[in-house]
Write a protein that holds these residues in place. Structure first.
Motif, PDB file in Angstrom:
ATOM      1  N   SER A  55       1.120  -1.257   0.054  1.00 51.49           N
ATOM      2  CA  SER A  55       0.146   0.432   0.653  1.00 51.49           C
ATOM      3  C   SER A  55       0.716   1.457  -0.074  1.00 51.49           C
ATOM      4  CB  SER A  55      -0.745  -0.386   1.023  1.00 51.49           C
ATOM      5  OG  SER A  55      -1.896   0.694   0.889  1.00 51.49           O
ATOM      6  N   THR A  59      -7.230  -4.017  -9.669  1.00 50.59           N
ATOM      7  CA  THR A  59      -7.682  -5.137  -8.787  1.00 50.59           C
ATOM      8  C   THR A  59      -7.973  -4.707  -7.182  1.00 50.59           C
ATOM      9  OG1 THR A  59      -5.282  -6.163  -7.998  1.00 50.59           O
ATOM     10  CG2 THR A  59      -6.519  -6.715  -9.930  1.00 50.59           C
ATOM     11  N   GLY A  60      -7.086  -4.056  -6.673  1.00 43.76           N
ATOM     12  CA  GLY A  60      -7.417  -3.691  -5.400  1.00 43.76           C
ATOM     13  C   GLY A  60      -8.576  -3.161  -5.215  1.00 43.76           C
ATOM     14  N   TYR A  77     -11.335  -5.771  -4.833  1.00 39.50           N
ATOM     15  CA  TYR A  77     -11.218  -6.930  -2.976  1.00 39.50           C
ATOM     16  C   TYR A  77     -11.847  -5.608  -2.620  1.00 39.50           C
ATOM     17  CZ  TYR A  77      -8.581 -10.409  -5.143  1.00 39.50           C
ATOM     18  OH  TYR A  77      -7.944 -11.681  -6.297  1.00 39.50           O
ATOM     19  N   ARG A  78     -12.297  -4.533  -2.966  1.00 47.36           N
ATOM     20  CA  ARG A  78     -12.633  -3.750  -1.918  1.00 47.36           C
ATOM     21  C   ARG A  78     -14.183  -3.909  -1.934  1.00 47.36           C
ATOM     22  NH1 ARG A  78      -9.868   0.459   0.437  1.00 47.36           N
ATOM     23  NH2 ARG A  78      -8.100   0.570   0.071  1.00 47.36           N
ATOM     24  N   SER A 101     -10.049 -10.455   1.014  1.00 47.91           N
ATOM     25  CA  SER A 101      -9.394 -11.174  -0.003  1.00 47.91           C
ATOM     26  C   SER A 101      -8.412 -12.266   0.334  1.00 47.91           C
ATOM     27  CB  SER A 101      -8.453  -9.635  -0.611  1.00 47.91           C
ATOM     28  OG  SER A 101      -7.673  -9.453   0.454  1.00 47.91           O
ATOM     29  N   ARG A 122     -10.542 -15.264  -3.748  1.00 47.02           N
ATOM     30  CA  ARG A 122      -9.766 -14.797  -5.137  1.00 47.02           C
ATOM     31  C   ARG A 122     -10.104 -15.763  -6.604  1.00 47.02           C
ATOM     32  NH1 ARG A 122      -5.942 -11.798  -1.981  1.00 47.02           N
ATOM     33  NH2 ARG A 122      -4.551 -11.893  -4.093  1.00 47.02           N
ATOM     34  N   ARG A 143      -1.399  -7.292  -6.243  1.00 47.96           N
ATOM     35  CA  ARG A 143      -0.749  -8.002  -4.831  1.00 47.96           C
ATOM     36  C   ARG A 143      -0.056  -8.951  -5.429  1.00 47.96           C
ATOM     37  NH1 ARG A 143      -2.590  -3.303  -2.626  1.00 47.96           N
ATOM     38  NH2 ARG A 143      -2.497  -2.934  -0.899  1.00 47.96           N
ATOM     39  N   ASP A 144      -1.019  -9.904  -6.128  1.00 49.30           N
ATOM     40  CA  ASP A 144      -0.643 -10.722  -6.988  1.00 49.30           C
ATOM     41  C   ASP A 144      -0.483 -10.954  -8.415  1.00 49.30           C
ATOM     42  OD1 ASP A 144      -3.349 -10.369  -6.789  1.00 49.30           O
ATOM     43  OD2 ASP A 144      -3.607 -13.034  -6.555  1.00 49.30           O
ATOM     44  N   ARG A 153      -0.254   8.081   2.563  1.00 42.05           N
ATOM     45  CA  ARG A 153      -1.407   7.778   2.777  1.00 42.05           C
ATOM     46  C   ARG A 153      -1.909   9.001   3.471  1.00 42.05           C
ATOM     47  NH1 ARG A 153      -3.215   5.941  -0.878  1.00 42.05           N
ATOM     48  NH2 ARG A 153      -3.174   3.282  -1.595  1.00 42.05           N
ATOM     49  N   ARG A 155      -2.093  -4.551   8.021  1.00 41.30           N
ATOM     50  CA  ARG A 155      -2.943  -4.649   6.749  1.00 41.30           C
ATOM     51  C   ARG A 155      -1.273  -5.416   5.832  1.00 41.30           C
ATOM     52  NH1 ARG A 155      -4.595  -1.791   1.421  1.00 41.30           N
ATOM     53  NH2 ARG A 155      -4.588   0.128   2.960  1.00 41.30           N
ATOM     54  N   ASP A 188      -0.818  -8.492   3.847  1.00 44.73           N
ATOM     55  CA  ASP A 188      -1.278  -9.614   2.754  1.00 44.73           C
ATOM     56  C   ASP A 188      -0.652 -10.136   2.654  1.00 44.73           C
ATOM     57  OD1 ASP A 188      -3.831  -8.328   2.291  1.00 44.73           O
ATOM     58  OD2 ASP A 188      -3.108  -5.885   1.912  1.00 44.73           O
ATOM     59  N   ARG A 237      -0.833 -14.192   4.255  1.00 39.13           N
ATOM     60  CA  ARG A 237      -2.288 -15.232   3.633  1.00 39.13           C
ATOM     61  C   ARG A 237      -1.554 -16.847   3.047  1.00 39.13           C
ATOM     62  NH1 ARG A 237      -3.937 -10.768  -0.180  1.00 39.13           N
ATOM     63  NH2 ARG A 237      -3.092 -11.401  -1.776  1.00 39.13           N
TER      64      ARG A 237
HETATM   65  N1  LIG Z   1      -4.426  -8.213  -6.726  1.00 38.91           N
HETATM   66  C1  LIG Z   1      -4.954  -7.315  -4.731  1.00 38.91           C
HETATM   67  C2  LIG Z   1      -4.904  -6.587  -5.087  1.00 38.91           C
HETATM   68  C3  LIG Z   1      -5.098  -5.927  -3.626  1.00 38.91           C
HETATM   69  N2  LIG Z   1      -5.585  -7.446  -2.503  1.00 38.91           N
HETATM   70  C4  LIG Z   1      -6.241  -6.880  -1.200  1.00 38.91           C
HETATM   71  C5  LIG Z   1      -5.235  -6.206   0.250  1.00 38.91           C
HETATM   72  C6  LIG Z   1      -5.305  -4.675  -0.006  1.00 38.91           C
HETATM   73  O1  LIG Z   1      -5.115  -4.714   0.594  1.00 38.91           O
HETATM   74  C7  LIG Z   1      -6.388  -4.913  -0.687  1.00 38.91           C
HETATM   75  C8  LIG Z   1      -6.838  -2.993  -0.737  1.00 38.91           C
HETATM   76  O2  LIG Z   1      -5.726  -3.075  -2.224  1.00 38.91           O
HETATM   77  P1  LIG Z   1      -5.738  -1.820  -2.576  1.00 38.91           P
HETATM   78  O3  LIG Z   1      -4.788  -1.772  -3.944  1.00 38.91           O
HETATM   79  O4  LIG Z   1      -7.198  -0.906  -2.468  1.00 38.91           O
HETATM   80  O5  LIG Z   1      -5.023  -1.108  -1.329  1.00 38.91           O
HETATM   81  P2  LIG Z   1      -4.679   0.316  -1.129  1.00 38.91           P
HETATM   82  O6  LIG Z   1      -5.103   1.220  -1.803  1.00 38.91           O
HETATM   83  O7  LIG Z   1      -2.981   0.421  -1.188  1.00 38.91           O
HETATM   84  O8  LIG Z   1      -4.957   0.716  -0.144  1.00 38.91           O
HETATM   85  O9  LIG Z   1      -7.734  -5.417  -1.426  1.00 38.91           O
HETATM   86  C9  LIG Z   1      -5.480  -8.210  -2.941  1.00 38.91           C
HETATM   87  O10 LIG Z   1      -5.784  -9.219  -2.027  1.00 38.91           O
HETATM   88  N3  LIG Z   1      -4.714  -8.865  -3.913  1.00 38.91           N
END
Ligand SMILES: Nc1ccn([C@H]2C[C@H](O)[C@@H](COP(=O)(O)OP(=O)(O)O)O2)c(=O)n1
Ligand SMILES: Nc1ncnc2c1ncn2[C@@H]1O[C@H](COP(=O)(O)OP(=O)(O)O)[C@@H](O)[C@H]1O
Length: 231
Positions: free
Chosen positions: A20, A42-43, A46-47, A110, A116, A139-140, A166, A185, A189, A192
């Motif tokens: 993040s 992609t975040g 998941y949000r 997530s 996922r 993230r992945d 932030r 966080r 992440d 997991r």
């Molecule tokens: N490819 C991804 C993207 C996000 N996530 C999950 C883990 C992250 O803490 C949350 C939110 O992602 P987001 O990119 O919106 O977070 P920030 O912009 O860094 O606050 O989603 C994930 O598990 N896999």
């Protein structure tokens, strides 16, 4: 990777991962706009599924309760970098997915494998159908979602730099509390079981702590252009 029918011969897939506040969203959006590519946050997906779980009173401390309903919400992402959109069952959730409540619960939701699997399927379909190619951030992406991406970037930055960025966004937020929440966080992440936050072996790592956003964008654009020239 198989190209979709709508793809051009030069379609390029760029995966940008990292923790993040490293600059994934700002960089990815700008690079996609500059190169005429689609863009996927992609975040935000998941949000969005987390927002739906919270809105429907699903017990997010119970992975089996989350898994049982993971297929229910219809999540649609608009991939124009000039105007990215996200809807759940037709409702625009761009605002609600950024609340503190969703941010504090998104790692738990997530981490559930059924969540996922569902979201990964959406991501791969969007990447396969992007006409000129796509920048996908998360993230992945480089490790799991698009392991055959043409270019993989892993952005990093010190926790201090990330917390300062932030808390600059969240007006009046305490920088120490922001830093603690970020670190917590990231740890969730990264630890997991199913496709954790990780750098792919073939990703280019860019430490953005002492770079301006403009410098990071230029660096990634140059890497994409080098890949295209070599193809
Ligand atoms: N490819 C991804 C993207 C996000 N996530 C999950 C883990 C992250 O803490 C949350 C939110 O992602 P987001 O990119 O919106 O977070 P920030 O912009 O860094 O606050 O989603 C994930 O598990 N896999
Ligand atoms: N290299 C940088 N230098 C300074 N600020 C940055 C840099 N990269 C991003 N930012 C700012 O930091 C904040 C978080 O960036 P963002 O792209 O949302 O990160 P991420 O998607 O990795 O969480 C935004 O306000 C953005 O403008």
């Amino acid at each position: 990777m198989e190209n979709g029918a709508a793809r051009t011969a030069q379609a390029v897939i760029v995966a940008i991962d990292g923790p993040s506040g490293t600059g994934k969203s700002s960089t990815s959006k700008a690079v996609a706009a500059k190169l005429g590519l689609s863009y996927l946050d992609t975040g935000a997906q998941y949000r969005a599924i987390t927002w739906w779980m919270v809105s429907n009173d699903i017990d997010i401390t119970d992975p089996s309760a989350i898994a049982a309903v993971a297929g229910k919400p219809e999540i649609v992402s608009g991939t124009d970098p000039a105007e990215p959109t996200i809807t759940v069952d037709g409702t625009d959730v761009a605002g609600p997915i950024r609340t503190q409540e969703v941010t504090s619960k998104v790692s738990a939701v997530s981490a559930v494998p059924e969540v996922r699997a569902r979201i990964t399927e959406l991501q791969r379909a969007l990447a396969a159908s992007a006409p000129a190619g796509i920048v996908v951030e998360g993230r992945d992406i480089g490790t799991t979602v698009l392991p055959d991406a043409d270019l993989k970037i892993f952005l990093t930055a010190s926790p201090e730099a990330r917390a300062a960025r932030r808390s600059g966004e969240l007006k009046g937020a305490d920088i120490n509390a922001t830093r603690e929440a970020l670190v917590k966080r990231d740890a969730a992440d990264s630890s997991r079981k199913t496709s954790p936050l990780a750098k792919a072996d073939d990703a280019v790592e860019v430490d953005t702590s002492d770079l301006t956003l403009q410098q990071v964008i230029e660096c990634v654009v140059t890497l994409v252009e080098e890949k295209r020239a070599a193809a």
